[in-house]
Design a protein around this motif. Structure first.
Motif, mmCIF file in Angstrom:
data_model
loop_
_atom_site.group_PDB
_atom_site.id
_atom_site.type_symbol
_atom_site.label_atom_id
_atom_site.label_comp_id
_atom_site.label_asym_id
_atom_site.label_seq_id
_atom_site.Cartn_x
_atom_site.Cartn_y
_atom_site.Cartn_z
ATOM 1 N N GLY A 95 -36.301 75.748 -9.982
ATOM 2 C CA GLY A 95 -36.397 77.205 -9.901
ATOM 3 C C GLY A 95 -35.437 77.947 -10.802
ATOM 4 N N THR A 96 -34.353 77.289 -11.178
ATOM 5 C CA THR A 96 -33.373 77.940 -12.045
ATOM 6 C C THR A 96 -32.909 76.961 -13.117
ATOM 7 N N ILE A 97 -32.794 77.475 -14.333
ATOM 8 C CA ILE A 97 -32.202 76.707 -15.431
ATOM 9 C C ILE A 97 -30.738 77.105 -15.510
ATOM 10 N N ARG A 98 -29.842 76.107 -15.580
ATOM 11 C CA ARG A 98 -28.413 76.430 -15.573
ATOM 12 C C ARG A 98 -27.652 75.939 -16.789
ATOM 13 N N HIS A 99 -28.279 75.192 -17.673
ATOM 14 C CA HIS A 99 -27.613 74.916 -18.961
ATOM 15 C C HIS A 99 -28.645 74.493 -19.994
ATOM 16 N N VAL A 100 -28.335 74.759 -21.236
ATOM 17 C CA VAL A 100 -29.176 74.270 -22.329
ATOM 18 C C VAL A 100 -29.176 72.749 -22.255
ATOM 19 N N GLY A 101 -30.352 72.157 -22.222
ATOM 20 C CA GLY A 101 -30.462 70.712 -22.127
ATOM 21 C C GLY A 101 -30.914 70.235 -20.763
ATOM 22 N N GLU A 102 -30.868 71.109 -19.773
ATOM 23 C CA GLU A 102 -31.317 70.722 -18.431
ATOM 24 C C GLU A 102 -32.809 70.379 -18.469
ATOM 25 N N ILE A 103 -33.189 69.373 -17.681
ATOM 26 C CA ILE A 103 -34.591 68.952 -17.680
ATOM 27 C C ILE A 103 -35.421 69.971 -16.898
ATOM 28 N N VAL A 104 -36.485 70.458 -17.531
ATOM 29 C CA VAL A 104 -37.362 71.456 -16.908
ATOM 30 C C VAL A 104 -38.675 70.803 -16.471
ATOM 31 N N ALA A 105 -39.113 69.826 -17.240
ATOM 32 C CA ALA A 105 -40.328 69.082 -16.907
ATOM 33 C C ALA A 105 -40.274 67.756 -17.633
ATOM 34 N N ALA A 106 -41.097 66.816 -17.187
ATOM 35 C CA ALA A 106 -41.123 65.500 -17.811
ATOM 36 C C ALA A 106 -42.562 65.065 -17.984
ATOM 37 N N VAL A 107 -42.885 64.551 -19.163
ATOM 38 C CA VAL A 107 -44.234 64.066 -19.430
ATOM 39 C C VAL A 107 -44.180 62.564 -19.677
ATOM 40 N N VAL A 108 -44.949 61.815 -18.899
ATOM 41 C CA VAL A 108 -45.069 60.379 -19.110
ATOM 42 C C VAL A 108 -46.421 60.133 -19.770
ATOM 43 N N TYR A 149 -43.971 56.004 -21.763
ATOM 44 C CA TYR A 149 -42.774 56.661 -22.303
ATOM 45 C C TYR A 149 -42.676 58.057 -21.721
ATOM 46 N N VAL A 150 -41.425 58.449 -21.445
ATOM 47 C CA VAL A 150 -41.230 59.799 -20.937
ATOM 48 C C VAL A 150 -40.554 60.645 -22.009
ATOM 49 N N HIS A 151 -41.031 61.864 -22.128
ATOM 50 C CA HIS A 151 -40.336 62.878 -22.931
ATOM 51 C C HIS A 151 -39.939 64.008 -21.987
ATOM 52 N N PHE A 152 -38.671 64.370 -22.041
ATOM 53 C CA PHE A 152 -38.195 65.444 -21.176
ATOM 54 C C PHE A 152 -38.259 66.773 -21.916
ATOM 55 N N LEU A 153 -38.893 67.736 -21.278
ATOM 56 C CA LEU A 153 -38.844 69.109 -21.791
ATOM 57 C C LEU A 153 -37.531 69.689 -21.292
ATOM 58 N N ARG A 154 -36.664 70.043 -22.225
ATOM 59 C CA ARG A 154 -35.319 70.493 -21.861
ATOM 60 C C ARG A 154 -35.173 71.989 -22.130
ATOM 61 N N ALA A 155 -34.338 72.601 -21.315
ATOM 62 C CA ALA A 155 -34.137 74.034 -21.444
ATOM 63 C C ALA A 155 -33.496 74.365 -22.794
ATOM 64 N N ASP A 156 -33.991 75.417 -23.426
ATOM 65 C CA ASP A 156 -33.360 75.889 -24.653
ATOM 66 C C ASP A 156 -32.623 77.209 -24.425
ATOM 67 N N VAL A 157 -32.577 77.630 -23.165
ATOM 68 C CA VAL A 157 -31.729 78.773 -22.799
ATOM 69 C C VAL A 157 -30.755 78.305 -21.728
ATOM 70 N N ALA A 158 -29.632 79.009 -21.613
ATOM 71 C CA ALA A 158 -28.562 78.537 -20.742
ATOM 72 C C ALA A 158 -28.763 78.912 -19.280
ATOM 73 N N HIS A 159 -29.447 80.037 -19.039
ATOM 74 C CA HIS A 159 -29.530 80.515 -17.670
ATOM 75 C C HIS A 159 -30.806 81.332 -17.516
ATOM 76 N N ALA A 160 -31.671 80.915 -16.634
ATOM 77 C CA ALA A 160 -32.925 81.638 -16.457
ATOM 78 C C ALA A 160 -33.556 81.261 -15.132
ATOM 79 N N THR A 161 -34.326 82.168 -14.605
ATOM 80 C CA THR A 161 -35.168 81.869 -13.450
ATOM 81 C C THR A 161 -36.505 81.339 -13.959
ATOM 82 N N ILE A 162 -36.966 80.256 -13.340
ATOM 83 C CA ILE A 162 -38.279 79.728 -13.707
ATOM 84 C C ILE A 162 -39.306 80.405 -12.801
#
Lengths: 787, 262
Positions: free
Chosen positions: A104-117, A37-50
């Motif tokens: 490298g950049t988050i551009r919306h709340v909900g964007e996938i930042v990482a995924a754990v299987v 099973y995969v769980h996606f770590l999603r952005a909780d901010v709208a705009h940020a540099t990773i």
């Protein structure tokens, strides 16, 4: 007596038995041996540099198979956009890379930042919490006007600005258009918002990727309206996989409304990860994820101007729209505010000059794409609202003003590139007046006033371009796909039939209506015909279901394939009866020789095709299976007139829909009951948009209405019993069934009628309110009344 | 959700003992807590279910005093109150949906004190007494603000005592999405005076509208409210309504409740 079978009959939806008894097979019902099973770590901010992502702790957590970040997808493509719009200067749209996992950049709340299987979903969630993110927040770009300002922060640093394209359609000559306005006797101007919506199908999205090492084959099970499109986009543009090694299956799908057309990152992820992990990988969206990862709909801000001469004839129409694309370009996002919107701005009217300007804008919000109607509701809303406002300003009857300006001769070439093949707007308006009981309105208003309520009546017309679409035309307009469809009719030896169709049914009732057509053509019982859909491993390469296209395009392919079947079957019958195939007639499943009493049954012929002992083998191949691809010659043009009657409580601003009448012209109709249901559903969504639904962002790019606690979906008690009529029928002139499509009409045609009715109610109560932006919530209506 | 221990005691004393653990959390019907846990927004070490305690399921109706056990569901309360206290029954039968009413409990609702919940208006509007595992608290002392009450760590609501009024009614104007009260008003007329409790509207949670009470003491009729208004300052302003709208609605809904009660 109405027929109980075949074209025009209303057999109950056969698929509903399994849906209603818990026997459906939805994607989440599928479990593959050994799946992770995969769980996606999603952005909780709208705009940020990773700055960095530390997954080392997560990787050692119990059950973790593998942790993915954007770096794992550096070698694969981004999610493609399926439509390239050329701007007013001849330049292509700005098209940013749309990574599977943020790059490298988050551009919306909900964007996938990482995924754990992981072995279990809970383990994947636990591990995701151990991922350490080092982010530098950037200013969020949310408001479209602010996004287009000179000094605005950019959503994509590598683009020149937040403007995707600045597009002009219709009359490109600004001076000529301005001259028409300068010489007008009256100009009505209206600024309005077409509110952002979340589709919220009952079934959230699900994806399961499988990889078979021995044969190097992949299978993706996904909640899609168009599995072949997903396979093509994912293989050719994202993962670089050979299409013949990839099978995409979309089994029972619990509603799409457009939101399941698009190729999503999660689909590509699960397919990719299945090979990388050596395990099937499953993802099931939560409702909370759906709100911030399913493509949203609408979100236009518009100024529309209508010029009229002294006799109230429409002389020119000019509209300027900003359309939100969100942070990335979803599959068909750029076509929605351009060619699915601008081409509809003539509406049902013979306005000679139409100019449409659309600026599409990147913001730090969820991508926006097609939602039931897709561009056509946005066109219809502004046009039918400005006409209503003009009627009020001029003291004209809103219905009479519309009638006066109706297109009455067909075919009609609009100033915005379409050719309407057929229609009768006078007839649908006549029918509406009857169905809506306009004559009784005054008495109903008096009754409401006695109860302290304001009653209003609102009407609107609509035209839509459906049956999407002629491939050569859309290709010239920027589509990066053909929009034909395909069907294979496979007749079995015993005469039963499986029809493999490229259309996908996710609520439309194809499993009932498509067999009605084939059974009718042959004259056999409908129970002898099934359709198969939603599996690239079984059906021919079709383009799926959206844009009210299934019966008009795929249905036409099915008719063509069935015609081939009948033609061949007649040859076999002719051989059996020792007659010329030109003399063979087929009726009620019996082949006869004209002018004789000879006959053979359908089943005798089909058996002969597969047991060809007495058979013209030197002239005819055995077997009875035919495929047809059908590319439509034109769009189809369903049209209609809708009327809404509301009560407004002046104390609270609450709007109640008391009556809603719809008179539609869908051309010929296969199953009137299913058409009623499609209109009912569309009306429910249109009323939802008009009164309830609102995807609202705050200035930091946080979605305020991110759950059903704040996002108001329409419920049964929010809508009235509808009066729906579709007896006005001007058949489509260019497809074999004469059908036009009915899936989106209700959602396209209803919001303006609701708003027009509310304005009528408020003005009847002496309020000088000329417009309220949707949704017309009690708070907004009360504020407008007391503003 | 995260892992937690689970206990289902059969007496109040056992429950109190079970709740003594750090980060232990009482569980009523779970209509707020379970979704919160599913979203991983809370991490209790232990859940102590109160629904197995017979004492908390008791109902009684004596001499104008209706007592409802803390673990009584909304549906059970609606049934029990139908005869003695119809306005309370009506309120209980319109909370949430059937699933919520068959699981959610009065103790859970009052302990959570959601600013848009219905039961706080009934308790405050009735001048109810909140009976706990340690003491009795008057409703006027019990509600302390958004999700804030006089309850201390480990204290359990065992029952709520409602004095039955001469007349009463609860009206709510629903938030379109959640259908919680955007504004709800409970009006009750006692021999000692009228009480008006407003839920959903204030940033401080449920409150008594004293001016309306005074006016209705003089004349228990909608007209008595003419000219009365609430200050928008301190009201909740959000996606579903401004502060001004909520202040306005509170007056409108109070009028409805008085009209229905009178």
């Amino acid at each position: 007596m109405p027929k109980d079978q075949g074209i025009g009959a209303s057999p109950k939806r056969r698929e509903d038995v399994r849906f209603l008894t818990g026997a459906g097979n939805y994607t989440d019902d599928i479990n593959v041996n050994g799946q992770a099973y995969v769980h996606f770590l999603r952005a909780d901010v709208a705009h940020a540099t990773i700055n960095s992502i530390d997954t080392s702790a997560a990787e050692t957590m119990p059950g973790v198979v593998k942790v993915f970040t954007g770096a794992d997808f550096a070698e694969v493509g981004g999610i493609p956009c399926g439509w390239g719009v050329t701007d007013r200067h001849g330049n292509p749209q700005q098209e940013p890379r749309h990574p599977i996992i943020a790059d490298g950049t988050i551009r919306h709340v909900g964007e996938i930042v990482a995924a754990v299987v992981a072995d279990t979903l809970e383990q994947a969630r636990d591990a995701a919490e151990a991922i350490e993110l080092d982010l530098s927040d950037k200013p969020a770009v949310v408001n479209m006007a602010a996004a287009l300002a000179e000094d605005a922060a950019k959503v994509h640093e590598d683009l020149t600005s937040n403007l995707c394209y600045d597009w002009v359609f219709g009359n490109p000559d600004d001076d000529a258009v301005q001259a028409a306005f300068d010489s007008a006797a009256h100009v009505t101007t209206l600024e309005l918002v077409n509110n952002r919506l979340v589709a919220n199908p009952m079934e959230p999205r699900v994806a399961i990727g499988e990889y078979t090492r021995g044969t190097d084959e992949y299978t993706l099970h996904t909640t899609s309206q168009n599995p072949h499109v997903i396979r093509l986009l994912m293989c050719a543009f994202v993962l670089g996989l050979p299409e013949h090694k990839v099978r995409v299956i979309a089994p029972d799908v619990g509603g799409g409304f457009g939101s399941k057309i698009f190729h999503y990152a999660e689909e590509a992820f699960c397919t990719f990860a299945a090979k990388a992990c050596g395990r099937a990988v499953k993802w099931t969206s939560t409702r909370a994820e759906a709100f911030i990862s399913d493509a949203h709909g609408r979100d236009h801000v518009t100024k529309i101007e209508l010029a009229l001469d002294a006799d109230n004839n429409f002389t020119a129409l000019r509209t300027n729209t900003m359309a939100n694309m969100g942070a990335y370009l979803s599959t068909f996002s750029t076509s929605v505010p351009s060619y699915l919107h601008g081409t509809l701005m003539a509406g049902n009217y013979k306005t000679p000059i139409v100019q449409v300007n659309v600026k599409t804008v990147f913001t730090n919000t969820v991508p926006v794409d097609a939602y039931r109607g897709a561009g056509r509701p946005e066109a219809t809303f502004q046009l039918e609202r400005v006409i209503d406002k003009a009627a009020r300003e001029l003291g004209a009857d809103p219905i009479a003003l519309r009638r006066q300006n109706f297109i009455t001769e067909f075919p009609y070439e609009t100033p915005v590139a379409l050719t309407y093949d057929t229609g009768d707007y006078v007839a649908t308006m006549d029918k509406l007046e009857e169905v809506a009981d306009i004559a009784g309105f005054a008495a109903r208003r008096a009754e409401s006033e006695k109860n302290g309520k304001l009653r209003g009546f609102g009407v609107n017309c609509y035209i839509e371009a459906c049956g999407i679409a002629p491939s050569n035309i859309v290709g010239m307009l920027g589509a990066r796909a053909g929009l034909y469809d395909a069907a294979t009719v496979r007749v079995n030896a015993t005469g039963t039939i499986s029809v493999f169709v490229g259309a996908h049914s996710h609520g439309q009732g194809h499993e009932t209506s498509f067999p009605q057509v084939v059974a009718d053509m042959i004259g056999i019982d409908e129970s002898m015909v099934d359709i198969v859909h939603g599996d690239t491993g079984r059906v021919p390469f079709g383009m799926g279901t959206y844009g009210s296209r299934s019966i008009a395009v795929c249905g036409s392919a099915m008719v063509r394939a069935t015609e081939k079947i009948i033609s061949k079957a007649k040859k076999i019958a002719a051989h059996l009866m020792e007659a010329s195939d030109a003399d063979i007639e087929l009726k009620d499943g019996q082949f006869t020789v004209a002018g004789t009493d000879k006959s053979v049954a359908w089943g005798d012929v089909t058996l002969t095709a597969y047991v060809p002992h007495n058979y013209p083998l030197e002239e005819l191949e055995p077997g009875l299976e035919e495929t047809a691809f059908y590319d439509p010659a034109n769009f189809t043009y369903p049209s209609g007139a809708y009327a809404c009657e509301v009560e407004v409580d002046p104390d609270t601003g609450k709007v109640t829909i008391e009556r809603f009448a719809a008179a539609d012209d869908f051309g010929n109709i296969i199953n009137p009951m299913i058409v009623d249901g499609q209109v009912h559903g569309g009306l429910g969504q249109g009323i939802g948009q008009a009164l309830l639904e609102n995807a609202a962002y705050d200035e930091d790019g946080q979605l305020l209405s991110a759950s059903f606690m704040d996002y108001a979906m329409p419920r049964a008690d929010d809508v009235p019993f509808y009066q729906v009529d579709h007896t006005c029928q001007t058949p489509c002139t260019h497809n074999p069934l004469g059908v036009k499509g009915c899936g989106e009409a209700g959602a396209i045609g209803s919001p303006p009628a609701v708003v027009n009715a509310v304005i009528d109610a408020l003005q009847s109560g002496g309020k000088s309110v000329t417009h309220i932006d949707m949704p017309l919530s009690p708070a907004r209506v009360w504020a407008a009344m007391n503003g | 959700m995260y892992e937690f221990e689970f206990e289902k005691p059969s007496t109040v004393a056992e429950a109190v003992a079970a709740l003594a653990d750090e980060d232990a959390q009482a569980l009523g019907g779970g209509q707020t807590l379970i979704p919160t846990l599913k979203q991983r927004l809370a991490m209790p070490s232990k859940l102590v279910s109160l629904t197995g305690i017979a004492q908390l399921k008791e109902l009684s109706d004596n001499a104008g005093m209706l007592t409802i056990g803390g673990a009584v569901t909304h549906a059970e309360a609606a049934e029990a109150a139908a005869g003695p206290y119809p306005a309370l029954a009506d309120l209980a039968s319109h909370i949430g949906d059937p699933a919520v009413r068959n699981r959610g409990t009065i103790g859970g609702s009052l302990a959570n004190n959601d600013p848009a919940a219905c039961y706080p208006a009934a308790a405050l509007g009735s001048g109810a007494t909140i009976v706990t595992s340690r003491r009795e608290i008057t409703a006027d002392d019990y509600f302390r603000g958004l999700f804030e009450t006089a309850l201390e760590e480990g204290e359990i609501i065992t029952a709520v005592r409602f004095p039955v009024p001469q007349k009463a009614n609860y009206q709510k104007f629903e938030q379109p999405a959640s259908r919680f009260a955007l504004v709800g008003v409970f009006v009750a007329k006692y021999a000692a005076g009228v009480r008006v409790a407003v839920t959903g509207a204030s940033e401080e949670g449920v409150f008594r509208w004293r001016e309306a009470e005074a006016a209705l003491d003089a004349s228990f009729a909608p007209d008595a409210l003419d000219g009365l208004s609430l200050d928008a300052g301190g009201m909740i302003g959000d996606l579903h309504g401004t502060k001004e709208y909520r202040a306005h609605l509170a007056a409108v809904v109070t009028r409805w409740a008085v009209a229905a009660a009178a």
